[in-house]
Design a protein around this motif. Structure first.
Motif: not given
Ligand SMILES: Cc1ncc(COP(=O)(O)O)c(C=O)c1O
Length: 411
Positions: A7-12, A138-139, A142-143, A147
């Motif tokens: 996940q690495n703190e991402r929304t997937i 944003r994406l 984040q990647e 931020t």
């Protein structure tokens, strides 16, 4: 929770909003016919029959490519003739004097945004853009472990909110030694707003207040060549020349819209700096960024752009074709805005380009109600985005009153 991926703190795995609405539009078209549906989800320029606009003069250059143009590797930074060509594509007849301009191939404007964030900020950094913005910013941030922070783009009178920009920048620089600012102009996505001379002055005045910080200022010009008069829309570039060394203007150039080369993935990042050392370093850092992400670029696409910019006759043809399509695009935006005024629908300030945004409280709800009228548009942030690039003048005239009704019904 992911099964095997991290996940690495991402929304997937969240459903893709754009894709979702666009497939609903396609389903409705299959049920009741194309003529009964307004599909305003597509972010590319379509002709009056709903077909993708492809510049014939660009195709002429594509057809002239050699086997080597397609097959050989290009240098990591890009073909030398391409690196010169993009400077001309950005500055046209007025190359900046007294500063160093360097460039590097990127796959579309997207690659330029990626390289800029990665090269000029550090993991954990906050970068700054407006509340209305193209969501991949944003994406990508984040990647890369950064931020996106937002300032409010418009004040209550619909003008650039300089005070909000200044406050957001000050908050970031209170805790960081460097940041990157993304400005998308002219014909901003999703609102169609173009920064005025005054907006630029206010923005630069704020940026100049931090002589001890490193500030990269990335201007995303994805829609530059479909935003109206080329010369007027390039006037801001002069303001980026002559800034002190600690401010680094970067340009994200894209051939996707201006040359209708969306799928060929062709773009560039350019820097403007008074320092030869910073210019040299730009090339070094961009080589590493590119090598570590996509490696060599699309040589065929670079050859096409190089060919067009080196041939005055061909460039004139591209410009004439673009002008024709601009004359198709502008009346669509005008029709929408005229009708919006007529029915009293409040939109974000729109100057030019592919999109118009209508702020509303319940974008998802409004989007769904619009689908009852067989209109499909994307809920985006606190609003609904209309793509005038993909709708006819007649469709643009129909939409405002329906949107107004949909907003009233969703209250
Ligand atoms: C605001 C904005 N910036 C950059 C891009 C980058 O596009 P590309 O990577 O195709 O050049 C787009 C494309 O939709 C965009 O809307």
């Amino acid at each position: 929770m992911m099964i095997f991926a991290q996940q690495n703190e991402r929304t997937i795995g969240a459903p893709d909003k754009l894709f979702g609405v666009s497939s609903l539009a396609k389903e409705r078209i299959a049920q009741i016919g194309k003529e009964n549906v307004i599909n305003s989800t597509i972010g590319v320029l379509l002709d009056e029959q709903g077909k993708l606009v492809v510049l014939e003069s660009v195709m002429e250059a594509v057809r002239g490519l050699t086997r080597e143009d397609y097959a050989a590797y290009a240098p990591i930074l890009g073909l030398p003739e391409y690196l010169e060509a993009v400077k001309t594509a950005v500055f046209l007849e007025e190359p900046p004097e007294g500063c160093y301009v360097e460039s590097c191939y990127t796959p579309g404007g997207t690659g330029a945004i990626r390289n800029a964030i990665s090269a000029y900020t550090i993991p954990g950094d906050k970068i700054l853009t407006s509340d209305w913005h193209w969501s991949p910013y944003r994406l990508i941030a984040q990647e890369l472990g950064r931020t996106v922070c937002c300032y409010t783009l418009f004040d209550e009178t619909g003008k650039f909110h300089a005070a909000s920009f200044e406050a957001a920048l000050s908050a970031i620089l209170a805790v960081q030694e460097e940041t990157l600012i993304i400005v998308n102009t002219p014909a901003h996505n999703p609102t169609g707003y173009t920064f005025t001379d005054e907006d630029w002055n206010a923005l630069l005045t704020a940026v100049l207040k931090y002589p001890d910080k490193k500030i990269a200022l990335l201007v995303d010009i994805a829609y530059l060549d479909f935003a109206g008069d080329g010369k007027t829309n390039r006037a801001f570039l002069k303001k980026l020349n002559g800034l002190p060394e600690h401010i680094l203007p970067l340009i994200a150039f894209s051939a996707s819209k201006g040359y209708t080369m969306y799928g060929m993935r062709c773009g560039a990042i350019l820097c403007m700096t008074p320092s030869s050392a910073i210019a040299e370093e730009f090339k070094d850092v961009m080589r590493v960024e590119s090598r570590a992400s996509w490696s060599n670029g699309n040589r065929a696409a670079m050859a096409v752009i190089a060919k067009i910019l080196a041939d005055k006759g061909l460039l004139a043809k591209v410009q004439a074709e673009r002008q024709h399509w601009l004359e198709v695009l502008c009346p669509r935006g005008d029709a929408f805005m005229e009708e919006a005024r007529h029915v009293g629908l409040k939109t974000c300030p729109y100057d030019a380009g592919f999109f118009i945004t209508i702020p509303c409280d319940d974008p998802e709800g409004v989007g769904k109600r619009l689908q009852d009228f067989n209109i499909f548009a994307i809920p985006l942030g606190p609003g609904i985005r209309i793509s005038v690039a993909s709708n006819t003048v007649a469709e643009c005239r129909v939409m405002p009153s329906k949107i107004k009704t949909a907003i009233a019904q969703s209250r």
